[in-house]
Scaffold this active site. Sequence first.
Site: not given
Ligand SMILES: *Cc1c(COP(=O)(O)O)cnc(C)c1O
Length: 398
Positions: A61, A114, A189, A214
């Site tokens: 970890r 988000y 973000d 993503k």
């Molecule tokens: C999809 C997304 C997240 C979350 O990501 P996950 O891996 O699905 O938990 C956070 N911020 C934005 C802008 C996103 O589009």
Amino acid sequence: MTDSRNASPATSPMTRLAHGGRVEGSPFVNPPVVHASTVLFESVAQMKGKSATPARYTYGRRGTPTSETLEALITELEGAEGTVLTPSGASACVVALMAVLKTGDHVLMIDGVYGPTRAACDGILKRFGIETTYFDPHVGAGVVDLVRPNTRAVFLESPASLTFEMPDVAAITRALDGLGAARPIVLIDNTWATPLFYRPLDHGVDVSIMAATKYVVGHSDALIGTIAAGPRAWAKIKSTHGDLGMFTGPDDMYLALRGARTMAVRLAHHQESALTIARWLETRPEVSRVLHPALPSHPDHAIWKRDFEGASGLFSIVLKPCSEEAVAAFLDGLALFGLGYSWGGYESLAIPAFPSAIRTAVPWVAEGPVVRLQIGLEATEDLIADLAAGLDRLAARG
Ligand SMILES: *Cc1c(COP(=O)(O)O)cnc(C)c1O
């Protein structure tokens, strides 16, 4: 942990994607995928940290060659002091907030964040006695008027989820700098742009978060988050991440590192195809507005042009007033666009979006329904044909 055969010359991010994130001294270009909880020590003295040869690793970890290579690559791309990995993008947002906030604190949160990040503010953070105020994405330097004595964090997202407003990040951080020692930590973000198109730490932001799920992973298979931090926040991020017992599966880390190798070429295609489709959608009579920051028609286009190196493949459209049945006829019949959440993968996706149900600081007012599109790596003309047939179905329903 970079390719250090020869001191590397200053190179572009695209080159770093190919050469960063390697294990020093290893003949292999890829790191091992280390499945480990237990790590063995040579001696009691080494376990106690009193050996002449200190242990490089102590427990799964606490870091492995797999986690370290991905962290190092993201740190390099973001221009950060360090990076931690989390099991999803959503957890990255929450861990980062928990790292810089405590009971009694106040956080300023962009309206248009988000959805699950908002849910965490209204849920777990509230339960731990942290108050959230949502603010207009176009607040600019006016953000300082919202700062209270207990405001410890300002959380941004650019562009905003679903509606694609772009906060003026530089104006916000510059105004907050005027607060001196009382300046809150600024987090963003950065999932949409990735550090290839926008480097938040160069614009006064302290913490840059990505749902690497993503564009980094890029293949709609693994979930993973990254938190890259500058000097004002790194120690807190690192220790809170450890205290929360966060770790991410080695196979998912490897998929993210593998995805990163091709991220620049994928993003180039996402960018070009999405822009072509966005411009084409602007000409369709069923479409009222296209919410894509790289279009000159976007209200915040000047901010995008000033600060961003590119645009990715996700944007929304506002349709002219029409029935829910017409929107369903448009989306249900699409052959190439799947109906599904997430984005950044190789395949195109569409969702109906309902921003007015989410917003609290500034009401979302639009003339018609909103549809969000993720433009994948298919041929652009095939996607246009699919959307054209869909809009014809919509028009036929009225
Ligand atoms: C999809 C997304 C997240 C979350 O990501 P996950 O891996 O699905 O938990 C956070 N911020 C934005 C802008 C996103 O589009």
